[in-house]
Design a protein around this motif. Structure first.
Motif, PDB file in Angstrom:
ATOM      1  N   LYS A   1       0.985  -1.238  -0.009  1.00  0.00           N
ATOM      2  CA  LYS A   1       0.035   0.004   0.263  1.00  0.00           C
ATOM      3  C   LYS A   1       0.996   1.232  -0.071  1.00  0.00           C
ATOM      4  CE  LYS A   1      -4.072   2.106   2.255  1.00  0.00           C
ATOM      5  NZ  LYS A   1      -4.864   1.698   0.938  1.00  0.00           N
ATOM      6  N   VAL A   2       0.670   2.131  -0.964  1.00  0.00           N
ATOM      7  CA  VAL A   2       1.553   3.239  -1.149  1.00  0.00           C
ATOM      8  C   VAL A   2       0.649   4.848  -1.029  1.00  0.00           C
ATOM      9  CG1 VAL A   2       3.424   2.322  -2.531  1.00  0.00           C
ATOM     10  CG2 VAL A   2       1.339   3.062  -3.772  1.00  0.00           C
ATOM     11  N   GLY A   3      -0.586   4.488  -0.905  1.00  0.00           N
ATOM     12  CA  GLY A   3      -1.444   5.886  -0.971  1.00  0.00           C
ATOM     13  C   GLY A   3      -2.866   5.346  -0.353  1.00  0.00           C
ATOM     14  N   ALA A   4      -3.574   6.220  -0.348  1.00  0.00           N
ATOM     15  CA  ALA A   4      -4.902   6.218   0.276  1.00  0.00           C
ATOM     16  C   ALA A   4      -5.885   5.487  -0.965  1.00  0.00           C
ATOM     17  CB  ALA A   4      -5.810   7.483   0.827  1.00  0.00           C
ATOM     18  N   GLY A   5      -5.434   5.633  -2.249  1.00  0.00           N
ATOM     19  CA  GLY A   5      -6.580   5.319  -3.196  1.00  0.00           C
ATOM     20  C   GLY A   5      -7.395   6.217  -3.589  1.00  0.00           C
ATOM     21  N   VAL A   6      -8.152   5.862  -4.724  1.00  0.00           N
ATOM     22  CA  VAL A   6      -8.991   6.739  -5.187  1.00  0.00           C
ATOM     23  C   VAL A   6     -10.375   5.913  -5.687  1.00  0.00           C
ATOM     24  CG1 VAL A   6      -7.352   8.272  -6.331  1.00  0.00           C
ATOM     25  CG2 VAL A   6      -8.199   6.198  -7.633  1.00  0.00           C
ATOM     26  N   ASP A   7     -11.411   6.733  -5.881  1.00  0.00           N
ATOM     27  CA  ASP A   7     -12.784   6.172  -5.971  1.00  0.00           C
ATOM     28  C   ASP A   7     -12.938   6.641  -7.724  1.00  0.00           C
ATOM     29  OD1 ASP A   7     -13.461   4.983  -3.876  1.00  0.00           O
ATOM     30  OD2 ASP A   7     -14.469   7.009  -3.202  1.00  0.00           O
ATOM     31  N   PHE A   8     -13.580   5.621  -8.515  1.00  0.00           N
ATOM     32  CA  PHE A   8     -13.653   5.982  -9.842  1.00  0.00           C
ATOM     33  C   PHE A   8     -15.163   5.938 -10.214  1.00  0.00           C
ATOM     34  CE2 PHE A   8      -9.522   3.618  -9.797  1.00  0.00           C
ATOM     35  CZ  PHE A   8      -8.973   4.591 -10.969  1.00  0.00           C
ATOM     36  N   VAL A   9     -15.542   6.763 -11.168  1.00  0.00           N
ATOM     37  CA  VAL A   9     -16.842   6.721 -11.912  1.00  0.00           C
ATOM     38  C   VAL A   9     -16.551   6.216 -13.168  1.00  0.00           C
ATOM     39  CG1 VAL A   9     -18.860   8.399 -12.591  1.00  0.00           C
ATOM     40  CG2 VAL A   9     -17.638   8.622 -10.469  1.00  0.00           C
TER      41      VAL A   9
END
Length: 321
Positions: free
Chosen positions: A150-158
């Motif tokens: 894990k290198v970041g918080a991640g993102v959400d996608f549309v």
């Protein structure tokens, strides 16, 4: 464009026919772009808020500014690129313009290299990233594809489109390549940190495990740079998302430079990336994309660029695997 855990499979049907259809987009050549260069050219006009049915779904801070800042690698025709006048055009700018009319804001495209876009979201350089970015679990969770850490918080996608990955070579010099297993012993040029790049690394490992010559990979900041490497005979093959490969095959050198080899693989969704926790903006974007699907504007845009096979019927959140 982070590799999935499943092995690649051939897409349900060939989209080779879409190559001809892409001709309607014009005979523009791919153009390079600078690294991290702010570019306020936008494919959208600022609509009147009073005519925007979904304006109240946006966060108040964005409604006040009237602008959504979009991080994008603007060298990926026909998804986003610059025309001869320097205007940002393509599938994403057209969709952004239509979404802007729904939301009562202007989408302002800012140029950056692809591998910096998610970091730009984390640092709030951009509000969203819209750049032919494949929605994957690794990106959703902030996992590095190479290390599994894990290198970041991640993102959400549309999610707003579906595309597979294609291989293409110099025209008349297909190197005997018909499938990805034919890449063992070859040299591939590819844009770094893309889905194609991850698939190439996966294939190189498979070649070695099978006791075959390895696939040599040369990665570049932009897809046009990878194509230039192949044109100069420094690489045998380039890999890119199918709409990009098809557009380049049709338009580069007036259609005389490249040819697609084999069928596209690993079809998956493109997503508009939004920072984790920014759920109000994410949901507003989903509502806007779905409105375009429902009112027919989405189909007009997708048809305009000759990529109807990648159309979706539902704007899902985090639909990638």
């Amino acid at each position: 464009m982070t590799a999935s855990s499943t092995r690649r499979t051939t897409a349900a049907h060939s989209r080779t026919a879409a190559v001809g259809a892409i001709a309607v987009a014009g005979a523009l050549l791919l153009t390079g772009c600078g690294d991290q260069t702010k570019d306020n050219d936008s494919g959208s006009e600022s609509p009147a808020k009073s005519a925007a049915p979904l304006a109240d779904k946006l966060p108040q801070s964005i409604r006040d500014k009237g602008v959504i800042k979009v991080g994008s690698d603007i060298a990926y025709a026909p998804v986003e690129f610059k025309d001869d006048s320097g205007k940002v055009v393509g599938i994403d700018p057209d969709l952004a313009e239509a979404m802007g009319k729904q939301l009562g804001v202007k989408f302002e495209f800012q140029n950056a290299t692809f591998d910096t876009l998610i970091g730009g979201l984390a640092s709030k350089r951009y509000d969203i990233a819209m750049s032919a970015m494949t929605d994957t679990k690794q990106r959703q969770e902030g996992i590095d594809a190479d290390t599994g850490k894990k290198v970041g918080a991640g993102v959400d996608f549309v999610d707003y489109f579906t595309a597979g990955v294609s291989l293409y070579t110099n025209k008349g010099d297909d190197q005997g390549i018909k499938t990805w297993d034919d890449l063992c012993g070859k040299t591939m040029a590819v844009q770094r940190n893309t889905f194609s790049h991850d698939l190439a690394k996966e294939q190189a490992t498979k070649c070695e495990k099978d006791g075959k010559k390895t696939l040599k990979i040369e990665d570049f900041g932009t897809n046009p740079e990878a194509e230039t490497r192949m044109r100069s005979k420094g690489a045998d093959v380039v890999s890119a998302d199918f709409p990009i490969a098809a557009y380049s095959v049709k338009n580069s050198g007036g259609g005389k430079y490249f040819e697609i080899v084999g069928e596209q693989v690993e079809a998956g969704p493109y997503g508009i990336a939004v920072a984790k926790g920014n759920t109000e903006l994410r949901d507003a974007l989903q509502a806007a994309v779905q409105a375009l699907i429902d009112n027919g504007e989405y189909k007009k845009i997708i048809d305009k660029w000759g990529v109807a096979d990648g159309a979706i019927t539902e704007a899902k959140i985090n639909g990638g695997s």
